[in-house]
Design an enzyme around this catalytic site. Sequence first.
Site, mmCIF file in Angstrom:
data_model
loop_
_atom_site.group_PDB
_atom_site.id
_atom_site.type_symbol
_atom_site.label_atom_id
_atom_site.label_comp_id
_atom_site.label_asym_id
_atom_site.label_seq_id
_atom_site.Cartn_x
_atom_site.Cartn_y
_atom_site.Cartn_z
ATOM 1 N N SER A 327 0.802 -1.232 0.000
ATOM 2 C CA SER A 327 0.000 0.000 0.000
ATOM 3 C C SER A 327 0.829 1.274 0.000
ATOM 4 O O SER A 327 0.285 2.357 -0.191
ATOM 5 C CB SER A 327 -0.948 -0.001 1.198
ATOM 6 O OG SER A 327 -1.919 -1.013 1.046
ATOM 7 N N HIS A 370 -15.264 -0.761 3.395
ATOM 8 C CA HIS A 370 -15.176 0.574 3.971
ATOM 9 C C HIS A 370 -16.400 1.435 3.671
ATOM 10 O O HIS A 370 -16.494 2.564 4.154
ATOM 11 C CB HIS A 370 -13.939 1.306 3.424
ATOM 12 C CG HIS A 370 -12.639 0.738 3.908
ATOM 13 N ND1 HIS A 370 -12.000 -0.312 3.288
ATOM 14 C CD2 HIS A 370 -11.853 1.075 4.970
ATOM 15 C CE1 HIS A 370 -10.876 -0.596 3.922
ATOM 16 N NE2 HIS A 370 -10.755 0.222 4.949
ATOM 17 N N CYS A 383 -7.921 1.804 1.759
ATOM 18 C CA CYS A 383 -8.961 1.012 1.099
ATOM 19 C C CYS A 383 -8.455 0.510 -0.262
ATOM 20 O O CYS A 383 -8.154 1.298 -1.151
ATOM 21 C CB CYS A 383 -10.220 1.844 0.913
ATOM 22 S SG CYS A 383 -11.494 1.017 -0.072
#
Length: 647
Positions: A327, A370, A383
């Site tokens: 991420s 989410h 997310c």
Amino acid sequence: MRRPTRDTAESQRRITRRGLVIGGLQAGVMTALALRMRHLQLEQADQFRLLADENRINIQLLPPARGRVFDRNGQIIAENIPSYRITMIREQAGDVDAVIARLARLVELDPGELEKARRDLRDLRGDTPVTVADRVTWEAISRVAVNAPALPGVMPEVGLSRRYPLRDDYAHVVGYVGAVSDKDLERIEAPEALLRLPRFQIGKIGLEARREDLLRGTAGSRRVEVNAAGRIMRELDRQEGQPGADIQITLDNELQGYTHARLKGESAAAVVIDCESGDVLVSASSPSYDPNLFVRGISVANYRALLENPYRPLPNKAVQGIYPPGSTFKMVTALAALEDGQIDINETVYCPGHKEISGRRFHCWKRGGHGNVDFHRSLRESCDVYYYELALRTGIEKISAMAERLGLGEQFDLPMTSVAQGLVPTRQWKLANRGQPWVVGDSINASIGQGFVLASPMQLAVMTARLATSRQITPRLVKSIDGVEQPSGRGEDMGLNENNLREVRRAMYAVSNSNRGTAYRSRIVEDAMRMAGKTGTSQVRNISSGERATGVLNNNALPRTQRDHALFVDYAPYDAPKYAVAVIVEHGGGGSTAAAPIARDITLQALYGGDPPLEAYPTADRPRIRTQQEELRQQRLRPGAGEKDRA
């Protein structure tokens, strides 16, 4: 018949004239010879006396002092220390075995070294000095000198040997030297005679190897007169060599030492870059090793222990290790989409916990999803589904182009061994290297730093520095050479939209400072020092269809080698970036739990130039941090580290 008087007189005149010419020539030749003899016998007498006795004259190379290495504050990292050795010249020794037997009664000879010495004495030229005993004591040298008449061809010598007083802190950066091997000589075109000296040391890895041209220096020479037994009687003349250049690197010793202590017990790496100059302040790979073990040849047992260590101490994970960035790559995808106008920061994407594409379900890390997510929340809470959507809109080519602008996929010109290029994939790359066309699933995986994307901690630190400054920061490792400052890595403006960069920075700030951020527990509470960051967790194994159906399997249920890598990148202070940091913990699990606390501590250590006040940490963490700081101080003062402090 008598010749006329007139003819006789003419003949005598001719003979006299010829005699004068011949006599003059003879006199000239004799004069020239006399002058030449005078020149040779008087003016060059010493030189020709030596040439006549050339069997009694030796010309010896003088190895230069190797250049030293210092940290940015002038603390010594690599130095030269006296080293005593005993050498032998075969053609002067006569009966080699008999001389060695007499020598063995005076000095303890290592069987392994003695075997190699016998091999060299047999194979090398007869006038080549061969080391029979290395790193001997002064007392041993004295015994050999006293018994010199009984040891023809044996010479006690003093040389210089490399020493790394800070030991494992710089093993992966500076590297180490070792004796020139046959492989080294084969690799070097027309190796100079200096490299054939007994036990001459050259750089093997790291800075020592990459800047061998500067550090080695040039050899000197001396002419010595020896007696019939090969003993040196006197030195006739000497030409000193040129010592190698001293190199000052950009690393900060205190911060480097702290980082290694903080990473202890982990298979990990950390990089810290100065956002103003591009100077690499920390390049740490854990665990490390003592490079002094390699200087004179590491034992088989010690080398096997390093090879068999599951935490892999030998590779330089900071620049050589390449990992899926997870991420931490999401800033790249986000910036590519923003620059291409594919997303508005207020637009929302619905995340039910997965996204189905072409009949395949791609999961978010949060199984329940989410809900509606805008740009800032997507980065703050990481997310995945939001970035799947961005990948579909933007496409891999624009995402890859942005990654390259931010320093990923770039092989930086750093004087370290095996600096990795990483991988920023494109359609052409996959077709050329995998023989398969690019599919949409490849873009989906790449958008969250998985799939084919690979980056080193050094590249991630550069990416973070560029995001923080809008400039094309380039990492710099060498600060100066013999006092001459080297070019800065500050870089020019990247030409990206400042508004888009500002939104990315705001979202990174929320990651660390919003109570919904993935790194909130590792925040800095001192307002002037707050950091902006991003957690990352990169998958290292393929998930089965059954696991995929039930969501992501808990790392704690897996063997260590199958657990995810944990990553974290940050810069601080948020309002005026000074340092960019990247940390990876191999198989650490989650970036928020394993990598973020380490990165936060290293960042604070850099900001404060030492142990930060407890007030910089969240209140609940302060008792633990107090204990941790004391333990790390003790660890840096561990037995054997005293020489580090005295260096």
